[in-house]
Design a protein around this motif. Structure first.
Motif, PDB file in Angstrom:
ATOM      1  N   ASP A 278       0.832  -1.299   0.138  1.00  0.00           N
ATOM      2  CA  ASP A 278       0.106   0.072  -0.067  1.00  0.00           C
ATOM      3  C   ASP A 278       0.824   1.397   0.088  1.00  0.00           C
ATOM      4  OD1 ASP A 278       0.936  -0.189   2.648  1.00  0.00           O
ATOM      5  OD2 ASP A 278      -1.014   0.267   3.579  1.00  0.00           O
ATOM      6  N   GLU A 279       2.055   1.102  -0.314  1.00  0.00           N
ATOM      7  CA  GLU A 279       3.008   2.327  -0.062  1.00  0.00           C
ATOM      8  C   GLU A 279       2.857   3.207  -1.448  1.00  0.00           C
ATOM      9  OE1 GLU A 279       7.002   0.838   0.762  1.00  0.00           O
ATOM     10  OE2 GLU A 279       6.448  -0.354   2.479  1.00  0.00           O
ATOM     11  N   ALA A 280       2.847   4.387  -1.258  1.00  0.00           N
ATOM     12  CA  ALA A 280       2.623   5.395  -2.134  1.00  0.00           C
ATOM     13  C   ALA A 280       3.684   6.550  -1.874  1.00  0.00           C
ATOM     14  CB  ALA A 280       1.337   5.738  -2.402  1.00  0.00           C
ATOM     15  N   TYR A 281       3.772   7.690  -2.610  1.00  0.00           N
ATOM     16  CA  TYR A 281       4.528   8.812  -2.395  1.00  0.00           C
ATOM     17  C   TYR A 281       4.017  10.125  -3.026  1.00  0.00           C
ATOM     18  CZ  TYR A 281       6.851   8.769  -7.006  1.00  0.00           C
ATOM     19  OH  TYR A 281       7.287   9.160  -8.474  1.00  0.00           O
ATOM     20  N   LEU A 282       4.637  11.092  -2.489  1.00  0.00           N
ATOM     21  CA  LEU A 282       4.099  12.398  -3.106  1.00  0.00           C
ATOM     22  C   LEU A 282       5.366  13.115  -3.642  1.00  0.00           C
ATOM     23  CD1 LEU A 282       2.079  13.941  -0.094  1.00  0.00           C
ATOM     24  CD2 LEU A 282       1.007  13.480  -2.199  1.00  0.00           C
TER      25      LEU A 282
ATOM     26  N   ALA B 252       1.840  19.181 -14.434  1.00  0.00           N
ATOM     27  CA  ALA B 252       1.241  18.023 -15.165  1.00  0.00           C
ATOM     28  C   ALA B 252      -0.322  17.719 -14.437  1.00  0.00           C
ATOM     29  CB  ALA B 252       2.191  16.879 -15.407  1.00  0.00           C
ATOM     30  N   THR B 253      -0.282  17.647 -13.271  1.00  0.00           N
ATOM     31  CA  THR B 253      -1.776  17.239 -12.564  1.00  0.00           C
ATOM     32  C   THR B 253      -2.536  18.497 -11.950  1.00  0.00           C
ATOM     33  OG1 THR B 253      -0.413  17.289 -10.219  1.00  0.00           O
ATOM     34  CG2 THR B 253      -0.252  15.303 -11.508  1.00  0.00           C
ATOM     35  N   GLY B 254      -1.862  19.518 -11.991  1.00  0.00           N
ATOM     36  CA  GLY B 254      -2.469  20.695 -11.338  1.00  0.00           C
ATOM     37  C   GLY B 254      -2.761  20.813 -10.044  1.00  0.00           C
ATOM     38  N   GLY B 255      -2.027  19.805  -9.354  1.00  0.00           N
ATOM     39  CA  GLY B 255      -2.032  20.029  -8.049  1.00  0.00           C
ATOM     40  C   GLY B 255      -1.120  20.518  -7.044  1.00  0.00           C
TER      41      GLY B 255
ATOM     42  N   ALA C 116       0.964  18.662  -5.236  1.00  0.00           N
ATOM     43  CA  ALA C 116       1.792  17.586  -5.276  1.00  0.00           C
ATOM     44  C   ALA C 116       1.067  16.520  -6.095  1.00  0.00           C
ATOM     45  CB  ALA C 116       2.088  17.175  -3.794  1.00  0.00           C
ATOM     46  N   ALA C 117       1.937  15.751  -6.449  1.00  0.00           N
ATOM     47  CA  ALA C 117       1.388  14.509  -7.164  1.00  0.00           C
ATOM     48  C   ALA C 117       1.527  13.223  -6.470  1.00  0.00           C
ATOM     49  CB  ALA C 117       2.119  14.474  -8.672  1.00  0.00           C
TER      50      ALA C 117
ATOM     51  N   ASP D 160       4.839   5.157 -12.584  1.00  0.00           N
ATOM     52  CA  ASP D 160       4.215   6.008 -11.322  1.00  0.00           C
ATOM     53  C   ASP D 160       2.689   6.037 -11.862  1.00  0.00           C
ATOM     54  OD1 ASP D 160       6.528   6.034  -9.931  1.00  0.00           O
ATOM     55  OD2 ASP D 160       6.964   7.970 -10.765  1.00  0.00           O
ATOM     56  N   LEU D 161       1.829   5.425 -11.215  1.00  0.00           N
ATOM     57  CA  LEU D 161       0.403   5.567 -11.535  1.00  0.00           C
ATOM     58  C   LEU D 161      -0.190   6.693 -10.543  1.00  0.00           C
ATOM     59  CD1 LEU D 161      -0.843   1.929 -12.315  1.00  0.00           C
ATOM     60  CD2 LEU D 161      -0.413   3.853 -13.919  1.00  0.00           C
ATOM     61  N   THR D 162      -0.993   7.710 -10.878  1.00  0.00           N
ATOM     62  CA  THR D 162      -1.511   8.573 -10.085  1.00  0.00           C
ATOM     63  C   THR D 162      -2.663   8.001  -9.296  1.00  0.00           C
ATOM     64  OG1 THR D 162      -3.262   9.111 -11.756  1.00  0.00           O
ATOM     65  CG2 THR D 162      -1.438  10.588 -11.620  1.00  0.00           C
TER      66      THR D 162
END
Length: 147
Positions: free
Chosen positions: A23-27, A36-39, A41-42, A90-92
Motif C-alpha cells: 500500500d506504499e505510495a509517495y508524493l 502536469a497534474t494541476g495539484g 503535489a502529485a 508511477d500511476l496517479t
C-alpha cells in the motif's frame, strides 16, 4: 501479497489493471508533476510496467527529455509518469478505483515543496453534499447526486 487493482480516467475510455504488492505510495513535489497534474503535489504508486495492463492504451506526452506521461485525450485525466528508458511507472493515486487503499510513505523533490500545503488538517471542512448549490446542480442535471 499481490493483488489486482483497477483504475482509469474520468470518462472511462482508459482503464487499467495493476498488480500491487503493498500500500506504499509517495508524493512528488517537483514543478513538472505539479504542472502536469494541476495539484500542489502529485500522489503516485510506483510499480514495474510489466505489472500493468492497459485495456485501452493511453496517449503519451513527452513531458521532458527523460520522461513521458500517460493521459486520456478525451477527458484530460493525468494517469502517471514514466522515464523514457525506465522499467517502472508511477500511476496517479487518484486514478485508482480504490485510492483509499494507499498511504503516503515518502516525499520526493522536497526542495520545491509548497510548505503552506503540507498540513491542511487544521482548516475548516465541508462535505460535498452539504454544499447546496453543488447538490442543486447535480440533481438538476442528472436527477441524483454522484456516487
Amino acid at each position: 501479497m499481490t493483488q489486482t487493482m483497477t483504475g482509469g480516467c474520468q470518462c472511462g475510455r482508459i482503464r487499467y489493471e495493476a498488480e500491487i504488492d503493498n500500500d506504499e505510495a509517495y508524493l512528488c513535489h517537483c514543478t513538472f508533476c505539479r504542472r502536469a497534474t494541476g495539484g500542489a503535489a502529485a500522489a503516485f504508486k510506483n510499480l514495474p510496467q510489466a505489472r500493468l495492463k492497459w485495456s485501452h492504451e493511453p496517449e503519451w506526452y513527452r513531458s521532458s527529455p527523460i520522461g513521458k506521461r500517460p493521459f486520456c485525450s478525451s477527458c484530460g485525466t493525468s494517469l502517471g509518469y514514466a522515464y523514457v528508458d525506465g522499467e517502472n511507472i508511477d500511476l496517479t493515486i487518484g486514478s485508482f478505483d480504490d485510492p483509499g487503499f494507499f498511504r503516503p510513505t515518502s516525499n520526493f523533490a522536497v526542495d520545491t515543496k509548497l510548505a503552506a500545503w503540507e498540513d491542511t488538517s487544521h482548516l475548516p471542512g465541508l462535505r460535498a453534499d452539504e454544499h447546496q448549490s453543488l447538490t442543486d446542480r447535480w440533481i438538476a442535471a442528472t436527477g441524483k447526486l454522484p456516487d
